[in-house]
Design a protein around this motif. Structure first.
Motif, PDB file in Angstrom:
ATOM      1  N   GLU A   1     -92.062  62.194 -31.222  1.00  0.00           N
ATOM      2  CA  GLU A   1     -90.884  61.635 -30.550  1.00  0.00           C
ATOM      3  C   GLU A   1     -90.095  62.753 -29.877  1.00  0.00           C
ATOM      4  O   GLU A   1     -89.835  63.783 -30.490  1.00  0.00           O
ATOM      5  N   ARG A   2     -89.752  62.532 -28.625  1.00  0.00           N
ATOM      6  CA  ARG A   2     -88.957  63.485 -27.851  1.00  0.00           C
ATOM      7  C   ARG A   2     -87.873  62.710 -27.108  1.00  0.00           C
ATOM      8  O   ARG A   2     -88.134  61.639 -26.551  1.00  0.00           O
ATOM      9  N   THR A   3     -86.675  63.274 -27.061  1.00  0.00           N
ATOM     10  CA  THR A   3     -85.581  62.695 -26.281  1.00  0.00           C
ATOM     11  C   THR A   3     -85.036  63.767 -25.357  1.00  0.00           C
ATOM     12  O   THR A   3     -84.883  64.924 -25.757  1.00  0.00           O
TER      13      THR A   3
ATOM     14  N   GLU B   1     -82.067  64.332 -22.069  1.00  0.00           N
ATOM     15  CA  GLU B   1     -80.975  63.829 -21.234  1.00  0.00           C
ATOM     16  C   GLU B   1     -81.299  64.235 -19.799  1.00  0.00           C
ATOM     17  O   GLU B   1     -81.555  65.415 -19.524  1.00  0.00           O
TER      18      GLU B   1
ATOM     19  N   ARG C   1     -80.672  58.762 -20.864  1.00  0.00           N
ATOM     20  CA  ARG C   1     -81.276  59.312 -22.081  1.00  0.00           C
ATOM     21  C   ARG C   1     -82.665  58.701 -22.157  1.00  0.00           C
ATOM     22  O   ARG C   1     -82.829  57.490 -22.280  1.00  0.00           O
TER      23      ARG C   1
ATOM     24  N   THR D   1     -86.255  58.541 -24.113  1.00  0.00           N
ATOM     25  CA  THR D   1     -86.975  58.824 -25.352  1.00  0.00           C
ATOM     26  C   THR D   1     -88.424  58.413 -25.152  1.00  0.00           C
ATOM     27  O   THR D   1     -88.699  57.320 -24.662  1.00  0.00           O
TER      28      THR D   1
END
Length: 143
Positions: free
Chosen positions: A8-10, A12, A102, A104
């Motif tokens: 998982e990567r988020t 901005e 944002r 994800t």
């Protein structure tokens, strides 16, 4: 032995969701930041394909399209033979964040692999997502 099943990567992104959505879901967008060339039939059950350096190809199946917030697909697992039926599921979720987005990305399905294949696929895609999301931001900033 159990393995983490997901990456998982988020990030901005200083661009509105509609612009990020187009980068994720069009052949032009995918073929610029993610691969070298792409095509996509943007509907659940549709097919998509990306090519890198004219040599490596990823065949994808579009699984989820909820414009402009969720885009998901399955694709073959890095390091396995092309005819292996196992796939991972990649889902992008977009949410407004101030004047930007944002984003994800979650890729899941790695726990189905034996240890030797798992390490190659999981580590390769963990590094790959960090690189590719940076390229997405660069692509959007240049547009």
């Amino acid at each position: 032995m159990g393995f983490p099943d997901r990456i998982e990567r988020t990030v901005e992104i200083a661009h509105p969701p509609a612009k990020v959505w187009a980068a994720l879901t069009t052949a032009e967008g995918l073929g610029t930041w993610f691969g070298d060339k792409a095509n996509i039939d943007l509907r659940p059950g549709g097919s998509a394909q990306m090519t890198w350096d004219g040599e490596f190809t990823a065949d994808m199946r579009v699984e989820r399209v909820e414009e402009p917030t969720v885009f998901g697909f399955t694709w073959n697992i890095y390091g396995l033979p092309d005819d292996d039926p196992r796939r991972t599921y990649v889902e992008f979720t977009l949410a407004p964040a101030g004047g930007g987005t944002r984003l994800t990305v979650v890729e899941s399905g790695f726990a189905q692999l034996p240890e030797d294949a798992y390490r190659k696929a999981y580590d390769g895609n963990t590094d790959g997502w960090a690189k590719e999301l940076g390229e997405l931001v660069d692509y959007l900033d240049a547009a």
